[in-house]
Design a protein around this motif. Sequence first.
Motif, PDB file in Angstrom:
ATOM      1  N   ASP A  31     -10.226  34.959 -17.099  1.00  0.00           N
ATOM      2  CA  ASP A  31     -10.208  35.055 -15.641  1.00  0.00           C
ATOM      3  C   ASP A  31      -9.414  36.300 -15.259  1.00  0.00           C
ATOM      4  OD1 ASP A  31      -9.848  34.772 -12.912  1.00  0.00           O
ATOM      5  OD2 ASP A  31      -9.406  32.642 -13.025  1.00  0.00           O
ATOM      6  N   ARG A  65      -8.396  37.304 -12.558  1.00  0.00           N
ATOM      7  CA  ARG A  65      -7.364  37.102 -11.546  1.00  0.00           C
ATOM      8  C   ARG A  65      -6.063  36.629 -12.175  1.00  0.00           C
ATOM      9  NH1 ARG A  65     -10.191  34.162  -6.405  1.00  0.00           N
ATOM     10  NH2 ARG A  65     -11.729  35.779  -5.989  1.00  0.00           N
ATOM     11  N   ASP A  90     -19.162  36.227 -10.330  1.00  0.00           N
ATOM     12  CA  ASP A  90     -18.472  35.879  -9.105  1.00  0.00           C
ATOM     13  C   ASP A  90     -17.890  34.468  -9.234  1.00  0.00           C
ATOM     14  OD1 ASP A  90     -18.950  34.469  -6.166  1.00  0.00           O
ATOM     15  OD2 ASP A  90     -18.139  36.506  -6.072  1.00  0.00           O
ATOM     16  N   ARG A  91     -16.644  34.305  -8.866  1.00  0.00           N
ATOM     17  CA  ARG A  91     -15.954  33.024  -9.033  1.00  0.00           C
ATOM     18  C   ARG A  91     -16.673  31.888  -8.306  1.00  0.00           C
ATOM     19  NH1 ARG A  91     -10.303  31.498  -9.850  1.00  0.00           N
ATOM     20  NH2 ARG A  91      -9.969  33.656 -10.342  1.00  0.00           N
ATOM     21  N   LYS A 124     -18.308  28.501 -10.070  1.00  0.00           N
ATOM     22  CA  LYS A 124     -17.904  27.145  -9.713  1.00  0.00           C
ATOM     23  C   LYS A 124     -19.089  26.334  -9.205  1.00  0.00           C
ATOM     24  CE  LYS A 124     -13.037  27.832  -8.707  1.00  0.00           C
ATOM     25  NZ  LYS A 124     -11.996  27.751  -7.685  1.00  0.00           N
TER      26      LYS A 124
END
Length: 83
Positions: free
Chosen positions: A35, A37, A61-62, A66
């Motif tokens: 990740d 981030r 894209d997160r 998800k």
Amino acid sequence: MKEYYLAYRHFIASLRDERFKIELKLQARDTVVFDKRRILHGRNQFEENIGRRHLHGCYVDRSEFKSRLRMLAQKYVRLLVNM
């Protein structure tokens, strides 16, 4: 500005601190997923005369990840319930 430079110096020192470092030597077809981030990543220097380096990158894209994970979980829960 003094506080900024003190914080910056602390940040740079943390980057160089071995306690926070994980080093992996990857073989052909190895995959690493992380990740961005949550992690700062980089590569060590590379000597051209020893071998070749080829890196493939993929960014997801997160929210898309998800959403896909949520849909797969729902699909497999339904499959398990109907077994």
